[in-house]
Design a protein around this motif. Sequence first.
Motif, PDB file in Angstrom:
ATOM      1  N   LEU A 146      -0.701  10.913  17.120  1.00 26.96           N
ATOM      2  CA  LEU A 146       0.028  10.394  18.274  1.00 26.96           C
ATOM      3  C   LEU A 146      -0.789   9.293  18.911  1.00 26.96           C
ATOM      4  N   TYR A 147      -0.184   8.150  19.069  1.00 27.18           N
ATOM      5  CA  TYR A 147      -0.824   7.037  19.751  1.00 27.18           C
ATOM      6  C   TYR A 147      -0.046   6.831  21.045  1.00 27.18           C
ATOM      7  N   ILE A 148      -0.599   7.357  22.122  1.00 23.14           N
ATOM      8  CA  ILE A 148       0.075   7.369  23.421  1.00 23.14           C
ATOM      9  C   ILE A 148      -0.445   6.207  24.250  1.00 23.14           C
ATOM     10  N   PHE A 149       0.468   5.434  24.810  1.00 21.01           N
ATOM     11  CA  PHE A 149       0.034   4.287  25.596  1.00 21.01           C
ATOM     12  C   PHE A 149      -0.556   4.693  26.937  1.00 21.01           C
ATOM     13  N   LEU A 150       0.074   5.633  27.613  1.00 20.60           N
ATOM     14  CA  LEU A 150      -0.365   5.953  28.970  1.00 20.60           C
ATOM     15  C   LEU A 150      -0.234   7.439  29.262  1.00 20.60           C
ATOM     16  N   VAL A 151      -1.320   8.044  29.728  1.00 22.29           N
ATOM     17  CA  VAL A 151      -1.289   9.416  30.235  1.00 22.29           C
ATOM     18  C   VAL A 151      -1.580   9.333  31.723  1.00 22.29           C
ATOM     19  N   THR A 152      -0.699   9.935  32.509  1.00 24.28           N
ATOM     20  CA  THR A 152      -0.870   9.921  33.965  1.00 24.28           C
ATOM     21  C   THR A 152      -0.957  11.350  34.477  1.00 24.28           C
ATOM     22  N   ASP A 153      -1.289  11.487  35.753  1.00 22.71           N
ATOM     23  CA  ASP A 153      -1.303  12.819  36.362  1.00 22.71           C
ATOM     24  C   ASP A 153       0.089  13.434  36.316  1.00 22.71           C
ATOM     25  N   ASP A 154       1.120  12.597  36.387  1.00 24.93           N
ATOM     26  CA  ASP A 154       2.501  13.090  36.383  1.00 24.93           C
ATOM     27  C   ASP A 154       2.985  13.532  35.009  1.00 24.93           C
ATOM     28  N   ASN A 155       2.510  12.883  33.924  1.00 23.87           N
ATOM     29  CA  ASN A 155       3.069  13.221  32.613  1.00 23.87           C
ATOM     30  C   ASN A 155       2.143  14.041  31.709  1.00 23.87           C
ATOM     31  N   SER A 156       0.916  14.319  32.127  1.00 20.11           N
ATOM     32  CA  SER A 156       0.001  15.055  31.246  1.00 20.11           C
ATOM     33  C   SER A 156       0.513  16.467  30.935  1.00 20.11           C
ATOM     34  N   LYS A 157       1.174  17.094  31.901  1.00 24.39           N
ATOM     35  CA  LYS A 157       1.719  18.443  31.654  1.00 24.39           C
ATOM     36  C   LYS A 157       2.905  18.387  30.693  1.00 24.39           C
ATOM     37  N   LEU A 158       3.714  17.333  30.783  1.00 22.10           N
ATOM     38  CA  LEU A 158       4.829  17.182  29.843  1.00 22.10           C
ATOM     39  C   LEU A 158       4.313  17.006  28.415  1.00 22.10           C
ATOM     40  N   TRP A 159       3.256  16.203  28.258  1.00 17.90           N
ATOM     41  CA  TRP A 159       2.670  16.025  26.935  1.00 17.90           C
ATOM     42  C   TRP A 159       2.151  17.359  26.391  1.00 17.90           C
ATOM     43  N   SER A 160       1.486  18.111  27.230  1.00 18.60           N
ATOM     44  CA  SER A 160       0.971  19.422  26.787  1.00 18.60           C
ATOM     45  C   SER A 160       2.110  20.347  26.392  1.00 18.60           C
ATOM     46  N   ARG A 161       3.179  20.316  27.153  1.00 16.35           N
ATOM     47  CA  ARG A 161       4.333  21.166  26.834  1.00 16.35           C
ATOM     48  C   ARG A 161       5.012  20.699  25.544  1.00 16.35           C
ATOM     49  N   ALA A 162       5.092  19.377  25.335  1.00 15.99           N
ATOM     50  CA  ALA A 162       5.696  18.842  24.110  1.00 15.99           C
ATOM     51  C   ALA A 162       4.935  19.309  22.880  1.00 15.99           C
ATOM     52  N   LEU A 163       3.624  19.487  23.036  1.00 12.39           N
ATOM     53  CA  LEU A 163       2.784  19.901  21.913  1.00 12.39           C
ATOM     54  C   LEU A 163       2.496  21.399  21.899  1.00 12.39           C
ATOM     55  N   SER A 164       3.185  22.149  22.730  1.00  9.69           N
ATOM     56  CA  SER A 164       2.939  23.594  22.808  1.00  9.69           C
ATOM     57  C   SER A 164       3.295  24.317  21.511  1.00  9.69           C
ATOM     58  N   PHE A 165       4.087  23.682  20.650  1.00  7.09           N
ATOM     59  CA  PHE A 165       4.416  24.287  19.356  1.00  7.09           C
ATOM     60  C   PHE A 165       3.160  24.506  18.509  1.00  7.09           C
ATOM     61  N   LEU A 166       2.081  23.797  18.839  1.00  5.69           N
ATOM     62  CA  LEU A 166       0.844  23.927  18.075  1.00  5.69           C
ATOM     63  C   LEU A 166       0.214  25.316  18.219  1.00  5.69           C
ATOM     64  N   ARG A 167       0.578  26.016  19.274  1.00  5.62           N
ATOM     65  CA  ARG A 167       0.039  27.364  19.496  1.00  5.62           C
ATOM     66  C   ARG A 167       0.345  28.275  18.315  1.00  5.62           C
ATOM     67  N   THR A 168       1.549  28.169  17.778  1.00  2.00           N
ATOM     68  CA  THR A 168       1.976  29.078  16.712  1.00  2.00           C
ATOM     69  C   THR A 168       2.133  28.389  15.358  1.00  2.00           C
ATOM     70  N   ASN A 169       1.880  27.101  15.299  1.00  6.13           N
ATOM     71  CA  ASN A 169       2.000  26.363  14.050  1.00  6.13           C
ATOM     72  C   ASN A 169       0.978  26.878  13.048  1.00  6.13           C
ATOM     73  N   THR A 170       1.410  27.069  11.801  1.00  5.60           N
ATOM     74  CA  THR A 170       0.501  27.602  10.784  1.00  5.60           C
ATOM     75  C   THR A 170       0.256  26.636   9.627  1.00  5.60           C
ATOM     76  N   SER A 171       0.738  25.407   9.754  1.00  2.00           N
ATOM     77  CA  SER A 171       0.561  24.469   8.651  1.00  2.00           C
ATOM     78  C   SER A 171      -0.281  23.246   9.013  1.00  2.00           C
ATOM     79  N   LEU A 172      -0.369  22.886  10.288  1.00  5.64           N
ATOM     80  CA  LEU A 172      -1.070  21.667  10.689  1.00  5.64           C
ATOM     81  C   LEU A 172      -2.566  21.777  10.447  1.00  5.64           C
ATOM     82  N   LYS A 173      -3.113  20.809   9.730  1.00  9.40           N
ATOM     83  CA  LYS A 173      -4.551  20.773   9.433  1.00  9.40           C
ATOM     84  C   LYS A 173      -5.282  19.737  10.284  1.00  9.40           C
TER      85      LYS A 173
END
Length: 182
Positions: A38-65
């Motif tokens: 992921l090449y993200i242009f801007l992380v702000t105080d307002d959107n950092s939680k949204l980014w974390s939530r968007a990537l929350s699937f990584l908690r249970t992902n079993t294939s990503l290396k």
Amino acid sequence: NRGLKHVSLRRFNSIDESLCTAMKHGLEMNTALESLELYIFLVTDDNSKLWSRALSFLRTNTSLKSLLINVETGTESSVAAFRSGIVAVLEENVSLESLTIRRNRSFSIDAERYVALVTALQHNTTLKSITFQRKGCLRFTDGGKQMAVLLQKNFALERLPDIKQGGDVDTILRLNEAGRRY
């Protein structure tokens, strides 16, 4: 699509609730995904939680290396919050081997925050490499003793490019690479 092995998404200028949901659910269902960049242009105080939530699937992902996240701009506090959110998601991930979360603009993470992030990931038994900086090496005031103690309990980590190698830390990482866990 459940068969993509590598996904590279570039130049996100912002994220909203709909993109967050689309990313989370779209990537969550892909059981073949091995590499995400992921090449993200801007992380702000307002959107950092949204980014974390968007990537929350990584908690249970079993294939990503491999996960690489490159943040172009953002304040140190927003990037730190973003980084902490992603690390919290990855604490129990069972497949990730390489994690890189860095900010394009030159700034360095302090040793205390670095140790806290690695500590949060200590139960992740598959992670071999962690990078949090764009360039440069951390120097520990205690000579890396705190990191060495942490690494003695982690048999998986082999590379910490952010740390000025030497002493016990270097020895433990080399032993891990040689198969100390066995």
